[in-house]
Each structure stands twice: as structure tokens, then as C-alpha cells.
Motif scaffolding. Structure first.
Motif, PDB file in Angstrom:
ATOM      1  N   LEU A 132       0.604  -1.345   0.363  1.00 38.72           N
ATOM      2  CA  LEU A 132      -0.302   0.718  -0.004  1.00 38.72           C
ATOM      3  C   LEU A 132       0.314   1.272  -0.521  1.00 38.72           C
ATOM      4  CD1 LEU A 132      -1.894  -2.822   0.863  1.00 38.72           C
ATOM      5  CD2 LEU A 132      -2.923  -0.701   2.599  1.00 38.72           C
ATOM      6  N   HIS A 133       1.747   0.957   0.769  1.00 38.98           N
ATOM      7  CA  HIS A 133       2.843   2.481   0.536  1.00 38.98           C
ATOM      8  C   HIS A 133       3.522   2.269  -0.262  1.00 38.98           C
ATOM      9  CE1 HIS A 133       2.196   3.451   4.796  1.00 38.98           C
ATOM     10  NE2 HIS A 133       1.937   2.181   4.930  1.00 38.98           N
ATOM     11  N   GLY A 134       3.754   1.020  -1.083  1.00 37.54           N
ATOM     12  CA  GLY A 134       4.648   1.345  -2.227  1.00 37.54           C
ATOM     13  C   GLY A 134       4.902   1.530  -3.387  1.00 37.54           C
ATOM     14  N   PHE A 135       3.478   1.117  -3.826  1.00 40.32           N
ATOM     15  CA  PHE A 135       3.056   1.996  -5.089  1.00 40.32           C
ATOM     16  C   PHE A 135       2.650   3.417  -4.948  1.00 40.32           C
ATOM     17  CE2 PHE A 135       1.281  -3.262  -5.358  1.00 40.32           C
ATOM     18  CZ  PHE A 135       3.277  -3.366  -6.193  1.00 40.32           C
ATOM     19  N   LEU A 136       3.368   3.442  -3.948  1.00 42.69           N
ATOM     20  CA  LEU A 136       2.842   5.006  -4.248  1.00 42.69           C
ATOM     21  C   LEU A 136       3.663   5.574  -4.219  1.00 42.69           C
ATOM     22  CD1 LEU A 136       0.080   5.837  -1.393  1.00 42.69           C
ATOM     23  CD2 LEU A 136      -0.705   5.712  -3.969  1.00 42.69           C
ATOM     24  N   PRO A 137       3.889   7.090  -5.116  1.00 45.24           N
ATOM     25  CA  PRO A 137       5.391   7.392  -5.115  1.00 45.24           C
ATOM     26  C   PRO A 137       6.198   8.161  -4.431  1.00 45.24           C
ATOM     27  CG  PRO A 137       3.443   8.851  -6.232  1.00 45.24           C
ATOM     28  CD  PRO A 137       3.088   7.313  -5.726  1.00 45.24           C
ATOM     29  N   PHE A 138       4.972   8.846  -3.253  1.00 46.96           N
ATOM     30  CA  PHE A 138       4.891   9.776  -1.954  1.00 46.96           C
ATOM     31  C   PHE A 138       6.491   9.360  -1.330  1.00 46.96           C
ATOM     32  CE2 PHE A 138       0.804  10.328  -4.011  1.00 46.96           C
ATOM     33  CZ  PHE A 138       0.765  11.244  -4.179  1.00 46.96           C
ATOM     34  N   LYS A 139       7.261  10.496  -0.739  1.00 43.08           N
ATOM     35  CA  LYS A 139       7.491  10.360   0.095  1.00 43.08           C
ATOM     36  C   LYS A 139       7.639  10.548   1.532  1.00 43.08           C
ATOM     37  CE  LYS A 139      11.349  13.382  -2.080  1.00 43.08           C
ATOM     38  NZ  LYS A 139      12.741  13.577  -2.458  1.00 43.08           N
ATOM     39  N   HIS A 140       7.666  10.649   2.159  1.00 40.70           N
ATOM     40  CA  HIS A 140       6.593   9.741   3.274  1.00 40.70           C
ATOM     41  C   HIS A 140       4.965  10.416   3.606  1.00 40.70           C
ATOM     42  CE1 HIS A 140       9.847  11.466   6.055  1.00 40.70           C
ATOM     43  NE2 HIS A 140      10.511  11.939   4.829  1.00 40.70           N
ATOM     44  N   ILE A 141       4.497   8.480   3.488  1.00 39.70           N
ATOM     45  CA  ILE A 141       3.217   8.279   3.093  1.00 39.70           C
ATOM     46  C   ILE A 141       2.362   7.624   5.536  1.00 39.70           C
ATOM     47  CG2 ILE A 141       1.322   6.520   2.558  1.00 39.70           C
ATOM     48  CD1 ILE A 141       3.208   6.614  -0.228  1.00 39.70           C
ATOM     49  N   ASP A 142       1.452   8.328   5.501  1.00 39.01           N
ATOM     50  CA  ASP A 142       0.624   7.367   6.955  1.00 39.01           C
ATOM     51  C   ASP A 142      -0.552   6.961   6.248  1.00 39.01           C
ATOM     52  OD1 ASP A 142       2.449   9.922   8.156  1.00 39.01           O
ATOM     53  OD2 ASP A 142       1.301  10.792   8.575  1.00 39.01           O
ATOM     54  N   HIS A 143      -0.759   6.001   6.698  1.00 41.99           N
ATOM     55  CA  HIS A 143      -1.550   5.606   6.869  1.00 41.99           C
ATOM     56  C   HIS A 143      -2.496   5.322   8.192  1.00 41.99           C
ATOM     57  CE1 HIS A 143      -4.998   2.481   6.367  1.00 41.99           C
ATOM     58  NE2 HIS A 143      -4.498   1.407   7.277  1.00 41.99           N
ATOM     59  N   LEU A 144      -3.851   5.880   8.409  1.00 41.61           N
ATOM     60  CA  LEU A 144      -4.377   5.476  10.291  1.00 41.61           C
ATOM     61  C   LEU A 144      -5.650   5.357  10.301  1.00 41.61           C
ATOM     62  CD1 LEU A 144      -3.045   9.406  10.737  1.00 41.61           C
ATOM     63  CD2 LEU A 144      -1.672   7.135  11.517  1.00 41.61           C
ATOM     64  N   HIS A 145      -5.888   5.676  11.646  1.00 39.86           N
ATOM     65  CA  HIS A 145      -7.288   4.765  12.032  1.00 39.86           C
ATOM     66  C   HIS A 145      -7.933   5.777  12.447  1.00 39.86           C
ATOM     67  CE1 HIS A 145      -5.741   0.162  10.911  1.00 39.86           C
ATOM     68  NE2 HIS A 145      -6.363   0.947   9.624  1.00 39.86           N
ATOM     69  N   PRO A 146      -7.712   6.995  11.921  1.00 38.94           N
ATOM     70  CA  PRO A 146      -8.697   8.087  13.075  1.00 38.94           C
ATOM     71  C   PRO A 146     -10.563   7.763  13.243  1.00 38.94           C
ATOM     72  CG  PRO A 146      -8.027   9.304  11.021  1.00 38.94           C
ATOM     73  CD  PRO A 146      -7.957   7.680  10.896  1.00 38.94           C
ATOM     74  N   ASP A 147     -10.744   7.788  14.314  1.00 36.82           N
ATOM     75  CA  ASP A 147     -12.075   7.335  14.897  1.00 36.82           C
ATOM     76  C   ASP A 147     -13.367   8.319  13.461  1.00 36.82           C
ATOM     77  OD1 ASP A 147     -11.334   5.643  16.524  1.00 36.82           O
ATOM     78  OD2 ASP A 147     -12.279   7.073  17.836  1.00 36.82           O
ATOM     79  N   ALA A 148     -12.944   9.948  13.473  1.00 35.57           N
ATOM     80  CA  ALA A 148     -13.045  10.456  12.803  1.00 35.57           C
ATOM     81  C   ALA A 148     -13.437  10.133  11.176  1.00 35.57           C
ATOM     82  CB  ALA A 148     -12.977  11.863  12.125  1.00 35.57           C
TER      83      ALA A 148
END
Length: 705
Positions: A132-148
Motif C-alpha cells: 500500500l505504501h510501495g505503490f504510491l510515489p510519495f516520500k512520506h506516507i501515513d496510513h491511520l485509523h482515526p475515528d472521525a
């Protein structure tokens, strides 16, 4: 206005000075950002989500520059992430796996292929979210689970709301189990929507990114802040949350009283497969949900986010008890609750049967993890306290999601088959099989009286080291606080509780028993260790001396045993009572009438209790120490002088005197007594009761037979 002031629903924690000290080290900045995100549970739950960065490194084989992705490894937590918790992979190799990907039915085989992409040989095992991170080209990536964000992602109109709320700057990917295919879906979404700042994953969570660690961090905060504000505005317009109040909460004291009465019975019922540890909370968010008109509709639906579901099970058990119901009759209570548990287990068995595949792992424990009691609160049960506590935290996350989704649209949960495919995922099963073997006292709760120091503290430490949860107690509050601080540092908050206890005061005993129930759900191991000694010739022995000895040693042992046995009987799976007595229970000596006779009474009381409690599978055994000097309150009092006088030696000579009179010529330490207690409680002597184990270096006159 400072950037900190622009956020209402999330915490802006970035420190420019700290970040500047890390300038040029993108991996260090990734860890810094990750820790900040993990420090705010509104952004992601414990162990949930993952973060990454991409750097240019020198290939150790070719010497050429190559792109490397650093991403949180399997099983980690971003709030406590360190470099050792990262997986480092060659980006080009990872992306080239597309050439061998055989489709969604072959997802699992891709995980092993991640190992062929490892750059850093000290890497943590790559997680299922790696592509999920590897196929996106961006240098910094967050995958979060915020309730909102999940509230929007899990709502019936989530895609439309996301589009309108962010004016097309946040993409949408429909629910897909984490893995290689989801990574391809994210890349396809980005390709179809160039310039977007993030992607919402249906029923799951949020992806955001940036060119620098700081830009990524602020982007994540801004997106989550906007989601949270939208939900707050929608809640404000609602006439009532969760359809309004159906049940009124009891007072704080009333809720605690009901929890204390109920938890041991629940623990017993939940432990039909594996011994469980409990956690209780009456958090306001829990009460709002369990007291609502919508509870009966929403609770059976279960959760949406995979991270929530894996820790809280398919759905909670909602008890059909009135808030103020009389729970004092444990037998009647168990009879009332047993059919509810049987119905839940049958529901779970049907769920398993209807959803299983030919290669699914065998059905796991069918008991509930989350138990809701309207008007009182929530209980969670798991193999250890940390897992039970985290399950409760995740269910609060799920409540937040349901509240938000219902405010803006209509809540939707994972379909049962999708939920099953995550719970019984072969990769998840493999992870469970790699878990370390439980320690001998895992799942057990110990109360050791007088555990602020000396023998009691050594026993508590031994039990904690072997996997037990312990409640420290002492009549000296200062000494207790010192012991608590030491134990918290060594074992953590999920292993240790503490409460002041004076065995001569029944109310402090009851307070401590209540505290251990609220902390861990019940009690299994009780060690009557609290004591004192008075050594005087008979003519100097006062009535007050006599009463104090018998109050502490005999009456104290009796009341502690009486109150804890009541809890064990509610649980229904037996337990251990260990009484620290003395060789003086068997050996006659000068200047010892009160202490020696009280110890003899303790010993025989132990036999009497063993005879009475065997039918309940409660074992009662005795450890007889002698001359345990280190850390002993007895030694620091007048006992040493009294015994030295009785034996005609100086106080300084007493340790050597005690050692020389033993057959083994050994000094006895608190740890020796702790080891003896573990011998009884550790599982190998499960069919032993009414026994005496001497730990005195060998005093022939103290032989039982």
C-alpha cells in the motif's frame, strides 16, 4: 495564529527544534513523526496504522544509488516505533512483484515474496500493508485509523460525503482486505485523480502523504481535523445521540459495586476455553452507547475497521440485566447469565460454520471479548490484561465510529464473510502460531499481602515474572508506593495494581479485593504473607502483644482467605491459597509463646481450609520459612534483638547462627520463599493441597513427619 491553535480535534505536537536536530535523516524524521501521531489516540489506535518514508541509499552489492522504502513492520505500534521496528525494502523490487502477481485469490503468497525485496537485513518482518505504501510515489506516507475518518468511511454515504467534504481532493477506494490488490487499487485511484492529497479506504481508514515528514504530518492532521469538525457539526444538529437515552446510569459508586459483583462471574463464564483476565470501564462514551435506544440495533452489527474487529470479535454480548439489579447471589446470577453465554457461543459457532472455507483454521474460542452492561459499563476479557485493555480501547473507537456515522448518514459494518476472512486469515493464523508460549502463570491474578517489601515483594516479583498480574499491598503506604513504582517500571501498568491493606482491618481487605476485581476481573492466587513477630519472655508478654499477633497472623489470614475464596467460588475454576507460616509453628523455643502459638494456629487453619475448600478445586498449602532476614520488617523491628538474646549471641552474629544450625548451612533469602510459592502455584503441583514445604535450610526439629 499559531498552527497549534488551528486544531481543535487533534493535537499538533511538532517541535521545530527537535525536528531540526534530525534534519537530513529522513528515517529519524519518520520515527519522530510516527511517535507524534501514535501519541494521540484520536489519530490511530494502539498497534493500528502504519507510516513510511522513501530514501536514496547505496546498494551494498553494486554501489549504485537505489530507492529504499522504510515502513512500520508487522505487529508494531507507531507510538513506540524505533528503527528496529521498521522494514527496509528495495522499492523497485517491490514494485516488480506486479509481474508475478496472480490475482486476488493468490494474495497470501505475495507476503513471502516481500522477503526477496529486503534491503536492510536487520528489518522487522514486512507487514501486509507494505505494498500500500510501495505503490504510491510519495516520500512520506501515513496510513491511520482515526475515528472521525472511519466514521465517514463506514457510513452508507461515505463516498459522496468524502467527495463533497474535500471537493475531490481526497480519493475513495471501496473496501478491500489489506494486501497486494489494495495496493494496486490505491495506485489506480491516484492515477485517476492526480493531485489528490489522500485516499479514504471504505470501512477501513485513511491514507495521506507529503514530500517531507512535516508536510505529511500536517496533511494528516488537517484531513482528520476536517472530518472531526464535520461530524461535530452534524452531531450538534441531532436531536439525540444514538436515538436518545433508554437507561439511566447508576452513580459512579453504584457502577463500581455492580462491576465488583459481576466481574468474577463473567470471568468464569468467559474462561470456559482459556483462562481470561478482565478489564472494566465506565467511560462516558461507553455509557452513552450502552444506555441508548440504538444499542440493540447497532451492537449486533459489529465493527467496520479490521483493526477494531480483530480485537473485539464479531460483536459484543449485551447483558439482559437491570442496572440496579441485586447481584449478591452469585449462584443465581450465574444461572441467569449462562443461557446468554450459550446463545453467544452458538451464534459464533454458526458464524464460523456459515463462513468457513475448506482450509480455514479450526474455530477459536467462542466466548465474547466485549460485554456490555447498560447503566454500568463495559467489560472486556482476553488472555492478558494488556490485550483486554486494548480491546476495550478499540471498542470505544468503534463506538466513536458508530456515533459519527449515524450523525452524518447511516452506520455500516463489515459483511460477515469479509469479517470472517480477516479473523481466520491464514496469515493471521500464522502470526498467532508464532506467538511465544504462555508463561506458567499467564492468565492468573495474584494477591500477596504485605508485598511492599521482603518476602511478599519477592513473591509478587516472581509471580509477575512468570506471567501473573499482581496487586501489591501493604499497611505502609510509603513503602507500597516505592514497590509500585519499581514494579511499574519493570513490568508495566497492565501487570501491576496496588492498594493499602491492613489485615487487622476488614474494610481495607475488602477494598483491596474490590480493587483487584476492578483491575483484573477476579483473583486466582492468594498469598497470606503479612506478618510481624514479638519475642519476649512470658512474664514480659502483654495482652496487647498477644492480641496483635493473633489479629495479624491468624485473624488476618482467616479474613483474607474468606473474602478471596468468595471470589474464587464465583469464578468457578478453583485457585490457590498459600500461607507463609514459619518453622516456629512446629518447633518450640524460648521467649516465643505468642508468636509460636499464632504460627501453629496459622498452620492448622491452613489444614482446616484445605479440607473444606477441596470441593471447589481451591488448594491450600503452606510454606514454612525460617530466619529470612533480607528486607524483612520483622528483622528491622525488635525481633532480631529478642532472638539474639534468647540464643545468647549478638544481633550481628544472628545470620551466621541461623545458617549454622541448618543441615545445609545456608542463609535463607526472600527469593527462596518466592520459588517455593511458585512450585505450588506453577502447575506441576495442581493436585497437591494441605501440604507443608519447609524452606529453612534443613531444621530437623521442624520436619513435619
Amino acid at each position: 495564529m499559531s498552527l497549534t491553535a488551528t486544531f481543535k480535534h487533534v493535537s499538533y505536537l511538532w517541535d521545530d527544534a527537535k525536528a531540526a536536530a534530525l534534519a537530513g535523516d529522513e528515517v529519524a524524521l519518520l520515527i519522530y513523526r510516527s511517535n507524534l501521531l501514535g501519541a494521540d489516540l484520536r489519530l490511530t489506535n494502539y498497534g493500528g496504522g502504519n507510516t513510511s518514508c522513501k530514501t536514496i541509499e547505496k546498494d551494498p552489492l553494486t554501489g549504485e544509488e537505489t530507492e529504499v522504502m522504510w515502513v512500520k513492520g508487522s505487529g508494531g505500534d507507531i507510538g513506540t516505533l524505533t528503527k528496529s521496528g521498521l522494514a527496509g525494502l528495495y522499492v523497485e523490487r517491490l514494485r516488480n512483484l506486479k509481474n508475478v502477481y496472480r490475482g486476488i485469490s493468490h494474495e497470501d503468497e505475495m507476503v513471502e515474496l516481500f522477503n526477496h525485496c529486503i534491503y536492510d537485513l536487520n528489518s522487522k518482518a514486512p507487514s501486509i500493508d507494505t505494498p500500500l505504501h510501495g505503490f504510491l510515489p510519495f516520500k512520506h506516507i501515513d496510513h491511520l485509523h482515526p475515528d472521525a475518518a472511519i466514521a465517514i468511511a463506514a457510513s452508507k454515504d461515505g463516498k459522496r460525503i468524502t467527495e463533497e467534504l474535500f471537493n475531490g481532493t481526497i480519493g475513495w477506494v471501496e473496501w478491500r482486505r489489506p494486501g497486494f490488490d489494495l495496493g494496486l487499487k490505491l495506485k489506480a485511484c491516484l492515477d485517476a485523480n492526480p493531485g489528490i492529497r489522500g485516499i479514504m479506504l471504505g470501512s477501513h481508514g485513511l491514507f495521506t502523504w507529503g514530500d517531507t515528514a512535516y508536510e505529511c504530518y500536517v496533511n494528516s492532521l488537517e484531513v482528520i481535523e476536517r472530518c472531526a469538525q464535520y461530524i461535530e457539526d452534524s452531531l450538534y444538529k441531532q436531536p439525540a445521540v444514538f436515538g436518545g437515552v433508554k437507561v439511566q446510569s447508576l452513580s459512579k459508586e453504584g457502577r463500581a459495586k455492580q462491576a465488583v459483583a459481576l466481574a468474577p462471574v463473567l470471568r468464569g463464564l468467559c474462561s470456559s476455553h482459556t483462562r481470561m483476565i478482565g478489564h472494566f470501564t465506565d467511560d462516558e462514551r461507553v455509557l452513552q452507547f450502552v444506555n441508548s435506544n440504538d444499542l440493540d440495533r447497532l451492537a449486533p452489527m459489529g465493527t467496520s475497521c479490521p483493526d477494531h474487529f480483530l480485537r473485539t470479535k464479531i460483536s459484543p454480548l449485551v447483558l439482559t440485566l437491570e442496572p440496579g439489579e441485586d447481584l449478591s447471589d452469585a449462584k443465581a446470577l450465574k444461572q441467569k447469565l449462562t443461557p446468554q453465554f450459550e446463545a453467544y457461543r452458538q451464534m459464533y459457532a454458526d458464524y464460523y460454520s456459515n463462513c468457513k472455507h475448506a482450509n480455514s483454521p479450526a474455530m477459536r474460542d467462542a466466548n465474547p471479548v466485549v460485554i456490555l452492561y447498560p447503566g454500568v459499563g463495559m467489560f472486556t476479557f482476553a488472555k492478558d490484561k494488556a490485550t483486554a485493555r486494548v480491546a476495550g480501547e478499540f471498542y470505544i473507537n468503534a463506538i466513536n465510529v458508530m456515533r459519527g456515522a449515524e450523525a452524518i448518514s447511516e452506520y455500516t459494518s463489515l459483511p460477515r464473510q469479509e469479517a470472517f476472512d480477516i479473523e481466520y486469515w491464514l496469515l493471521e493464523e500464522a502470526k498467532l502460531q508464532r506467538m511465544p508460549k504462555p508463561k506458567p502463570l499467564s492468565g492468573r491474578v495474584a494477591l500477596i499481602t504485605g508485598s511492599g517489601g521482603g518476602i511478599g515483594k519477592a513473591i509478587a516479583k516472581k509471580f509477575a515474572q512468570e506471567g501473573a498480574c499482581v496487586i501489591l499491598n501493604d499497611n505502609n503506604a510509603e513503602r507500597l508506593e516505592e514497590a509500585k513504582a519499581e514494579f511499574l517500571k519493570q513490568f508495566g501498568k497492565d501487570v501491576v495494581a496496588a492498594n493499602v491493606l491492613d489485615v487487622t482491618k476488614a474494610d481495607t481487605i475488602q477494598d483491596t479485593v474490590n480493587a483487584v476485581i476492578l483491575a483484573f476481573g477476579g483473583v486466582d492466587l492468594v498469598v497470606n504473607n503479612a506478618g510481624l513477630s514479638i519475642s519476649k519472655p512470658i512474664e514480659e508478654h502483654t495482652e496487647a502483644d498477644w492480641d496483635l499477633l493473633y489479629d495479624v497472623l491468624v485473624k488476618g489470614q482467616f479474613i483474607v482467605t474468606q473474602q478471596t475464596v468468595a471470589v474464587m467460588r464465583k469464578q468457578g475454576f478453583g485457585g490457590d491459597v498459600l500461607n507463609i507460616v514459619s518453622k516456629n509453628a512446629l518447633v518450640s523455643g524460648p521467649n516465643n509463646a505468642g508468636y509460636g502459638s499464632a504460627k501453629a494456629a496459622q498452620l492448622h487453619l491452613s489444614r482446616l481450609n484445605a479440607a473444606e475448600l477441596g470441593a471447589d478445586k481451591i488448594r491450600v498449602n503452606v510454606v514454612n520459612p525460617d530466619a529470612v532476614i533480607a528486607g524483612s520488617n520483622i528483622w528491622s523491628g525488635g525481633w532480631a534483638a529478642g532472638r539474639a538474646k534468647a540464643y545468647g549471641v549478638s544481633v550481628d552474629e544472628l545470620p551466621a547462627y541461623y545458617a549454622k544450625r541448618t543441615l545445609l548451612n545456608e542463609i535463607i533469602y526472600p527469593e527462596d520463599i518466592a520459588n517455593a510459592c511458585f512450585a505450588f502455584a506453577g502447575g506441576l503441583l495442581g493436585k497437591s493441597t494441605g501440604n507443608v514445604l519447609n524452606v529453612d535450610g534443613g531444621v530437623a526439629t521442624a520436619f513435619v513427619r
